[in-house]
Design a protein around this motif. Structure first.
Motif, PDB file in Angstrom:
ATOM      1  N   ALA A  21       5.350  -4.531   0.000  1.00  0.00           N
ATOM      2  CA  ALA A  21       5.798  -4.472   1.388  1.00  0.00           C
ATOM      3  C   ALA A  21       6.932  -5.456   1.572  1.00  0.00           C
ATOM      4  O   ALA A  21       7.093  -6.411   0.815  1.00  0.00           O
ATOM      5  N   TYR A  64      -5.701  -5.487   8.509  1.00  0.00           N
ATOM      6  CA  TYR A  64      -4.564  -4.582   8.696  1.00  0.00           C
ATOM      7  C   TYR A  64      -3.382  -4.996   7.815  1.00  0.00           C
ATOM      8  O   TYR A  64      -2.669  -4.153   7.284  1.00  0.00           O
ATOM      9  N   GLN A  65      -3.199  -6.302   7.615  1.00  0.00           N
ATOM     10  CA  GLN A  65      -2.093  -6.781   6.784  1.00  0.00           C
ATOM     11  C   GLN A  65      -2.278  -6.356   5.328  1.00  0.00           C
ATOM     12  O   GLN A  65      -1.307  -6.018   4.634  1.00  0.00           O
ATOM     13  N   LEU A  99      -1.213  -2.770   5.138  1.00  0.00           N
ATOM     14  CA  LEU A  99       0.243  -2.659   5.219  1.00  0.00           C
ATOM     15  C   LEU A  99       0.892  -2.941   3.867  1.00  0.00           C
ATOM     16  O   LEU A  99       1.782  -2.228   3.412  1.00  0.00           O
ATOM     17  N   GLN A 100       0.411  -4.001   3.223  1.00  0.00           N
ATOM     18  CA  GLN A 100       0.980  -4.354   1.918  1.00  0.00           C
ATOM     19  C   GLN A 100       0.647  -3.301   0.871  1.00  0.00           C
ATOM     20  O   GLN A 100       1.470  -2.976   0.021  1.00  0.00           O
ATOM     21  N   ASP A 129       3.976  -0.570   4.221  1.00  0.00           N
ATOM     22  CA  ASP A 129       4.193  -0.299   5.657  1.00  0.00           C
ATOM     23  C   ASP A 129       3.980   1.175   6.000  1.00  0.00           C
ATOM     24  O   ASP A 129       4.625   1.703   6.904  1.00  0.00           O
ATOM     25  N   ARG A 173      -5.352   6.985   8.065  1.00  0.00           N
ATOM     26  CA  ARG A 173      -4.987   6.342   9.324  1.00  0.00           C
ATOM     27  C   ARG A 173      -5.334   7.288  10.472  1.00  0.00           C
ATOM     28  O   ARG A 173      -4.775   8.380  10.573  1.00  0.00           O
TER      29      ARG A 173
END
Length: 650
Positions: free
Chosen positions: A304, A469-470, A473-474, A478, A508
């Protein structure tokens, strides 16, 4: 009398001649060069000489002790034995800042007489000859600039005795030989610049002991061999420049630290091979990475983007990078990716900021030939995308493709019929067995999907790991389109890679377009039921209000729809179908999964979304049922459903 008068006149004339010779005015030498005039006064200031030896308001050539001039120019300076001011004694320097030339070599006595010297700056002074080994006697020396001259010979090993040295710059000379290992003993050295010489052999491992080093420049020499792993000890290094040498082999995996202070890495124009250490892409302060014109060969990592990373310049041209252009490139403001083997489409964050010529990319001009790209990927056991979807063909090739498509459709229809008959047979046998043992009907009418009742709490501890959540994302870069697998009816599916390296599939669920009951029902299902034929749920993330995430195990062979016929690399663009043994294995696996839902769950469960795309296949083509968001329980109201009536069960 006359004779005495003549003798007196002669004596007077002799004395007058003698006086004229004694008092004859001499032609004074004056300094005609304003540049040399300024340089001498700067030298006077830097050395701290007293006005008695070098007075301020007179011409140096006529009145300064130790200054020898010829034709209006300085050709000799001798300051031996001069007394200095208090400031000059405390901080002696010999700096002329390139304002005049000092032709000739550095005398050997230099290192034996100026023992208190702390700064020696002779940059661009047209110095020739060798560096005298006596310089190693200047134990108080902290800064040594000898760059941009014509020095020859080897670097004296005696420089390793200058333990107070913080700057050593010998760049842009004609030095030969090897780098003295003793330089590694200079524990206070912060800048080491030996670039643009003719140094040979390998980089000494002892340079890794320079704990204080900030700037290392060994570029534009003839260095060879491997980069020593010991350079990983340079924990304060901000600039590493090793370009334009003959260095070879793999870069040590631990060469770069994490975290690192590096801002500039230049390895261009060497013969490095293999993979680039992955940690190099995560150095947040990096603003220049130039590894062009080597033989690095690897795929770009799919990291990311880093919000706190500096905008950087990247040059990886002239290597053998391949695969897709990933999100790791998002942080670079300028890129040269040419002369590699990248394939696929070009992301928006790359367009306009990069040189892309001579690759294997789609819809980009000046790319490699199809033969070149297919050969490169084939040598590595990989398939090439043939520059995207093939263009329509005519004639014989088009006819062959039509026949292949017709065969694929008929084969698929036949397989589905075979699968349906097999499932019906298995259901009939198992249902009769359950009726005879339990005396109940298994085919009941399905209730509408409902969320778990308020009184029945979901045990989230049994639903795998709790992800942030991070982390997701990684893992997905993203949630970019590159990692999007498909848009499902209960959410979008993305491929991701966790920090541990485990590949996963992340669903998601957008609660603004999908009902909350959908993901709650699926969580409730995994909370109550588990089986080897169901896709494993690895964890979840519920911290965002309008988005929920479910994490599943990744299935390497995709789903049945994409595995029935796979595209193969050939000139005919043919399709390769699954063999019948594997098809039978898949049919049995799907039947076992459905049988578990219908006959071993209490109450029985109906899948309601059985199709080729919901039958997932692991690396051994074992079946894992997916698309479980529509499952529902069978109500026990005594009514028979359609399958029961079709099989004519009692």
């Amino acid at each position: 009398m006359v004779d005495q008068r003549n003798i007196g006149v002669a004596l007077v004339l002799f004395y007058l001649l003698l006086l004229s010779l004694l008092f004859k005015p001499t032609v004074e030498q004056r300094l005609s060069s304003s540049i040399e005039f300024t340089a001498l006064f700067e030298l006077r200031s830097s050395l701290g000489l007293k006005s008695r030896d070098w007075p301020r308001k007179v011409d140096p050539c006529s009145s300064w002790n130790g200054i020898r001039c010829e034709n209006g120019s300085v050709f000799g300076i001798n300051i031996s034995g001069f007394r200095r001011t208090t400031v000059g004694r405390q901080n002696p320097r010999f700096a002329v800042d390139s304002l005049f030339l000092l032709p000739g070599s550095i005398p050997d006595w230099f290192g034996r007489r100026l023992l208190t010297l702390q700064v020696l700056d002779l940059r661009s002074c047209n110095i020739t000859g060798v560096i005298p080994s006596s310089i190693g006697n200047l134990s108080n020396l902290s800064i040594l600039y000898l760059s941009d001259n014509r020095l020859t010979g080897a670097i004296p090993s005696s420089l390793g005795r200058l333990l107070s040295l913080s700057v050593l710059d010998l760049s842009n000379n004609l030095l030969t030989g090897s780098i003295p290992p003793g330089i590694g003993a200079l524990s206070q050295l912060q800048i080491l610049n030996l670039s643009s010489n003719s140094l040979r052999f390998s980089i000494p491992a002892q340079l890794g002991d320079l704990d204080s080093l900030v700037d290392l420049d060994l570029s534009s020499n003839s260095l060879s061999g491997l980069v020593p792993e010991d350079l990983s000890g340079l924990r304060n290094l901000q600039r590493m420049v090793l370009g334009n040498n003959g260095l070879t082999g793999l870069l040590p995996v631990n060469l770069f630290r994490s975290p690192s202070l590096l801002q500039v890495i230049v390895l261009r124009n060497n013969s490095f091979t293999g993979e680039l250490p992955e940690v190099i892409w995560s150095i947040s302060g990096l603003n220049l990475l130039d590894i062009s014109q080597n033989n690095f060969t690897t795929e770009l990592p799919n990291f990311a983007s880093y919000d706190n990373a500096a905008a950087a310049v990247l040059d990886i041209s002239g290597n053998k990078f391949y695969g897709s252009l990933t999100t790791v490139l998002r942080r670079f403001s300028s890129m040269n990716l040419s002369e590699n083997y990248f394939e696929g489409s070009v992301p928006d964050f790359v367009l306009g900021n990069a040189s892309l010529g001579t690759n294997c990319l789609q819809n980009v001009s000046n790319q490699r030939t199809l033969t070149d790209c297919v050969s490169f990927y084939g040598e590595r056991g990989l398939s090439f995308d043939n520059f995207g979807p093939p263009a329509p063909e005519s004639g014989k090739s088009n006819s062959n493709r039509n026949r292949i498509i017709l065969a694929a459709v008929l084969g698929g229809a036949g397989f589905i019929m075979l699968l349906t008959l097999f499932l019906l047979l298995v259901l009939r046998v198992r249902t009769r067995r359950r009726v005879s043992h339990r005396g109940i009907d298994v085919g009941q009418v399905c209730a509408e999907t409902t969320p778990p009742s308020p009184g029945l709490a979901i045990n989230f501890s049994s639903l795998g790991d709790l992800f942030t959540y991070q982390q997701l994302l990684q893992a997905t870069g993203d949630f970019t389109e590159v990692n999007l697998i498909k848009h499902g009816h209960s959410g979008d599916l993305f491929k991701g890679i966790l920090e541990s390296g485990l590949p996963v599939v992340i669903k998601r669920v957008d609660l603004q377009s999908i009902k909350k009951e959908v993901y709650l029902s699926e969580l409730d299902f995994f909370n109550r039921f588990t089986h080897a034929r169901l896709v494993p749920l690895l964890g979840h993330c519920l911290e965002k209000e309008n988005e929920k995430f479910l994490v599943y195990k990744y299935m390497p062979n995709g789903d049945l729809l994409s595995s029935l016929y796979r595209k193969i690399n050939s000139e005919t663009d043919g399709l390769q179908s699954l063999d019948w043994i594997t098809r039978l294995k898949i049919a049995i696996g799907a039947a076992e999964g459905l049988s578990y839902l219908h006959h071993e769950c209490t109450p029985p469960i109906v899948h309601r979304d059985v199709r080729a795309s919901s039958i997932l296949l692991d690396d051994k083509f074992e079946v894992r049922l997916g698309s479980l968001s529509k499952v529902c329980l069978q109500e026990d109201d005594g009514r028979q459903n359609g399958i029961t009536r079709l099989l004519q069960l009692p």
